[in-house]
Design an enzyme around this catalytic site. Structure first.
Site, PDB file in Angstrom:
ATOM      1  N   ALA A  65       6.703  56.332 100.834  1.00  0.00           N
ATOM      2  CA  ALA A  65       7.569  56.675  99.702  1.00  0.00           C
ATOM      3  C   ALA A  65       6.757  56.534  98.419  1.00  0.00           C
ATOM      4  O   ALA A  65       5.761  55.806  98.379  1.00  0.00           O
ATOM      5  CB  ALA A  65       8.775  55.751  99.690  1.00  0.00           C
ATOM      6  N   GLY A 109       6.934  55.109 104.722  1.00  0.00           N
ATOM      7  CA  GLY A 109       7.849  56.219 104.984  1.00  0.00           C
ATOM      8  C   GLY A 109       7.176  57.367 105.726  1.00  0.00           C
ATOM      9  O   GLY A 109       7.837  58.121 106.440  1.00  0.00           O
ATOM     10  N   GLU A 112       7.402  56.490 109.226  1.00  0.00           N
ATOM     11  CA  GLU A 112       8.815  56.600 109.621  1.00  0.00           C
ATOM     12  C   GLU A 112       9.225  58.053 109.829  1.00  0.00           C
ATOM     13  O   GLU A 112       9.931  58.378 110.788  1.00  0.00           O
ATOM     14  CB  GLU A 112       9.697  55.919 108.566  1.00  0.00           C
ATOM     15  CG  GLU A 112       9.490  54.404 108.571  1.00  0.00           C
ATOM     16  CD  GLU A 112      10.154  53.701 107.394  1.00  0.00           C
ATOM     17  OE1 GLU A 112       9.977  54.148 106.250  1.00  0.00           O
ATOM     18  OE2 GLU A 112      10.847  52.699 107.627  1.00  0.00           O
ATOM     19  N   GLU A 132       4.726  48.081 103.808  1.00  0.00           N
ATOM     20  CA  GLU A 132       5.681  47.749 102.742  1.00  0.00           C
ATOM     21  C   GLU A 132       5.651  46.276 102.353  1.00  0.00           C
ATOM     22  O   GLU A 132       5.928  45.924 101.206  1.00  0.00           O
ATOM     23  CB  GLU A 132       7.113  48.123 103.178  1.00  0.00           C
ATOM     24  CG  GLU A 132       7.394  49.615 103.237  1.00  0.00           C
ATOM     25  CD  GLU A 132       7.105  50.252 104.578  1.00  0.00           C
ATOM     26  OE1 GLU A 132       6.358  49.657 105.393  1.00  0.00           O
ATOM     27  OE2 GLU A 132       7.627  51.359 104.822  1.00  0.00           O
TER      28      GLU A 132
HETATM   29  C1  HXC Z   1       2.519  56.928  95.146  1.00  0.00           C
HETATM   30  C2  HXC Z   1       0.419  57.079  96.048  1.00  0.00           C
HETATM   31  C3  HXC Z   1       0.888  56.532  97.271  1.00  0.00           C
HETATM   32  C4  HXC Z   1       2.266  56.205  97.368  1.00  0.00           C
HETATM   33  C5  HXC Z   1      -1.223  56.929  97.454  1.00  0.00           C
HETATM   34  N1  HXC Z   1      -0.876  57.300  96.220  1.00  0.00           N
HETATM   35  N2  HXC Z   1      -0.164  56.446  98.115  1.00  0.00           N
HETATM   36  N3  HXC Z   1       1.244  57.268  95.005  1.00  0.00           N
HETATM   37  N4  HXC Z   1       3.032  56.412  96.281  1.00  0.00           N
HETATM   38  N5  HXC Z   1       2.796  55.727  98.493  1.00  0.00           N
HETATM   39  C6  HXC Z   1      -1.746  57.853  95.168  1.00  0.00           C
HETATM   40  C7  HXC Z   1      -2.651  56.796  94.557  1.00  0.00           C
HETATM   41  O1  HXC Z   1      -1.954  56.064  93.581  1.00  0.00           O
HETATM   42  C8  HXC Z   1      -3.749  57.647  93.972  1.00  0.00           C
HETATM   43  O2  HXC Z   1      -3.298  58.213  92.762  1.00  0.00           O
HETATM   44  C9  HXC Z   1      -3.869  58.783  94.993  1.00  0.00           C
HETATM   45  O3  HXC Z   1      -2.643  58.796  95.738  1.00  0.00           O
HETATM   46  C10 HXC Z   1      -5.011  58.540  95.985  1.00  0.00           C
HETATM   47  O4  HXC Z   1      -4.833  57.258  96.544  1.00  0.00           O
HETATM   48  P1  HXC Z   1      -6.004  56.149  96.580  1.00  0.00           P
HETATM   49  O5  HXC Z   1      -5.350  54.842  96.766  1.00  0.00           O
HETATM   50  O6  HXC Z   1      -6.906  56.303  95.395  1.00  0.00           O
HETATM   51  O7  HXC Z   1      -6.791  56.602  97.883  1.00  0.00           O
HETATM   52  P2  HXC Z   1      -7.539  55.713  98.953  1.00  0.00           P
HETATM   53  O8  HXC Z   1      -8.367  54.640  98.283  1.00  0.00           O
HETATM   54  O9  HXC Z   1      -8.219  56.663  99.859  1.00  0.00           O
HETATM   55  O10 HXC Z   1      -6.374  54.927  99.752  1.00  0.00           O
HETATM   56  C11 HXC Z   1      -5.427  55.650 100.516  1.00  0.00           C
HETATM   57  C12 HXC Z   1      -4.246  54.715 100.933  1.00  0.00           C
HETATM   58  C13 HXC Z   1      -3.696  54.011  99.668  1.00  0.00           C
HETATM   59  C14 HXC Z   1      -4.750  53.697 101.941  1.00  0.00           C
HETATM   60  C15 HXC Z   1      -3.224  55.622 101.597  1.00  0.00           C
HETATM   61  O11 HXC Z   1      -3.423  55.007  98.674  1.00  0.00           O
HETATM   62  C16 HXC Z   1      -2.442  53.244  99.928  1.00  0.00           C
HETATM   63  O12 HXC Z   1      -2.490  52.120 100.431  1.00  0.00           O
HETATM   64  N6  HXC Z   1      -1.278  53.796  99.542  1.00  0.00           N
HETATM   65  C17 HXC Z   1      -0.004  53.136  99.576  1.00  0.00           C
HETATM   66  C18 HXC Z   1       0.499  53.036 101.006  1.00  0.00           C
HETATM   67  C19 HXC Z   1       1.837  52.311 101.066  1.00  0.00           C
HETATM   68  O13 HXC Z   1       1.942  51.152 100.623  1.00  0.00           O
HETATM   69  N7  HXC Z   1       2.875  52.960 101.590  1.00  0.00           N
HETATM   70  C20 HXC Z   1       4.221  52.419 101.693  1.00  0.00           C
HETATM   71  C21 HXC Z   1       5.053  52.826 100.527  1.00  0.00           C
HETATM   72  S1  HXC Z   1       6.668  52.108 100.559  1.00  0.00           S
HETATM   73  P3  HXC Z   1      -4.253  58.277  91.458  1.00  0.00           P
HETATM   74  O14 HXC Z   1      -3.345  58.874  90.412  1.00  0.00           O
HETATM   75  O15 HXC Z   1      -4.693  56.884  91.177  1.00  0.00           O
HETATM   76  O16 HXC Z   1      -5.367  59.183  91.890  1.00  0.00           O
HETATM   77  C22 HXC Z   1       7.509  53.064 101.652  1.00  0.00           C
HETATM   78  C23 HXC Z   1       8.941  52.704 101.851  1.00  0.00           C
HETATM   79  C24 HXC Z   1       9.638  53.744 102.690  1.00  0.00           C
HETATM   80  O17 HXC Z   1       7.019  53.984 102.210  1.00  0.00           O
HETATM   81  C25 HXC Z   1      11.102  53.697 102.449  1.00  0.00           C
HETATM   82  C26 HXC Z   1      11.796  54.913 102.961  1.00  0.00           C
HETATM   83  C27 HXC Z   1      13.218  55.052 102.559  1.00  0.00           C
END
Ligand code: HXC
Length: 258
Positions: A65, A109, A112, A132
């Protein structure tokens, strides 16, 4: 229909939906989930489409998400106004098969959504996770429920509590994905599988999907009873007659989807 966060196309009887927010690793915001819901429903209604593939990019199926969008949400935004979670269950209403073709990150997400699909074909670079917990929250679209069913309680707890990612070797061994293929073969394999499915009788495919899904919702004896009724119902279709007759005549079946 024009979408901004996804791309759609059709190839023969297969509908392809590609998540398309490359700058944000296909982070799933409300607009994307609204569009995904609309596209899934449109393909489900389209009688020329028999199977759907959902994919992302080579780097990311979806990294979860959209954290930037939801960081400031209050409980009331999330609960009363249904931000973040709205439309996440649309996938469950889709009666035709949906294959997830996953490359790169399928996190939070993203993992999921992949699990909501009927099965997952993964590229060798795919990584699955429920990170998360690192964000001070927990899975919100079925991660804590579908993962234990897919890969066991122990592995699900491990992933949800430590936030570690699972590579494809572990994911295939654990039963999360049905096939692993080289990255450059991912879409070829997904379309090959989708075309095989699309060559079968559509109503029977829908019954089989419904019956497998029933296994998650009911007891074994209820599920077996349900399956038996659908099996019996299949004898009321023209396609069962054609399928069995074709076998006996040693020729390919020509299904009419009736
Ligand atoms: C918003 C995101 C994002 C996310 C990545 N980006 N994941 N933006 N929401 N979930 C953005 C980064 O901010 C960055 O933007 C660009 O994508 C590239 O990401 P990087 O981190 O620079 O790339 P990298 O170093 O290769 O790492 C990739 C990654 C990391 C491992 C996927 O981005 C990451 O850990 N992302 C978050 C994963 C996460 O926590 N997901 C769960 C979310 S909560 P900029 O602008 O800086 O270039 C969830 C709840 C679900 O999903 C609920 C459902 C109802």
């Amino acid at each position: 229909m024009t979408y901004e966060c996804i791309l759609t196309e059709t190839r023969d009887k297969v509908g392809l939906i590609t998540l398309n927010r490359p700058k944000a690793m296909n982070a799933l915001n409300d607009q994307l989930m609204d569009e995904l819901g609309l596209a899934l429903k449109a393909f489900d209604k389209d009688e020329n489409i028999h199977c759907i593939i959902l994919t992302g990019s080579e780097k990311a199926f979806a990294a979860g998400a959209d954290i930037a969008a939801m960081v400031g949400y209050s409980f009331m935004d999330a609960y009363k106004d249904d931000y973040i979670t709205r439309n996440w269950e649309t996938m469950r209403q889709i009666r035709k098969p949906v294959i997830a073709a996953v490359a790169g990150y399928a996190l939070g997400g993203g993992c999921e959504v992949a699990m909501m699909c009927d099965f997952i074909i993964a590229a060798e670079n795919a990584k699955f996770g429920q990170p998360e917990i690192k964000l001070g929250t927990l899975p919100g679209a079925g991660g804590t429920q579908r993962l234990p069913r897919a890969i066991s309680k122990s592995k699900a707890m491990d992933m949800c509590l430590t936030a570690r990612m699972m590579d494809v070797v572990e994911a295939e061994r654990a039963g999360l994905v049905s096939r692993v293929v080289p990255l450059d073969k991912l879409m070829e394999e997904a379309f090959a599988a989708a075309n095989v499915i699309a060559s079968m009788s559509l109503p029977i495919i829908m019954m089989a999907k419904e019956s497998v899904n029933r296994a998650y919702e009911t007891t074994l004896s209820e599920g077996i009873q349900y399956e038996r009724r659908l099996f019996q119902a299949s004898f009321g279709t023209e396609d069962q007659k054609e399928g069995m007759q074709a076998f006996l005549e040693k020729r390919p079946a020509v299904f009419k989807n009736k």
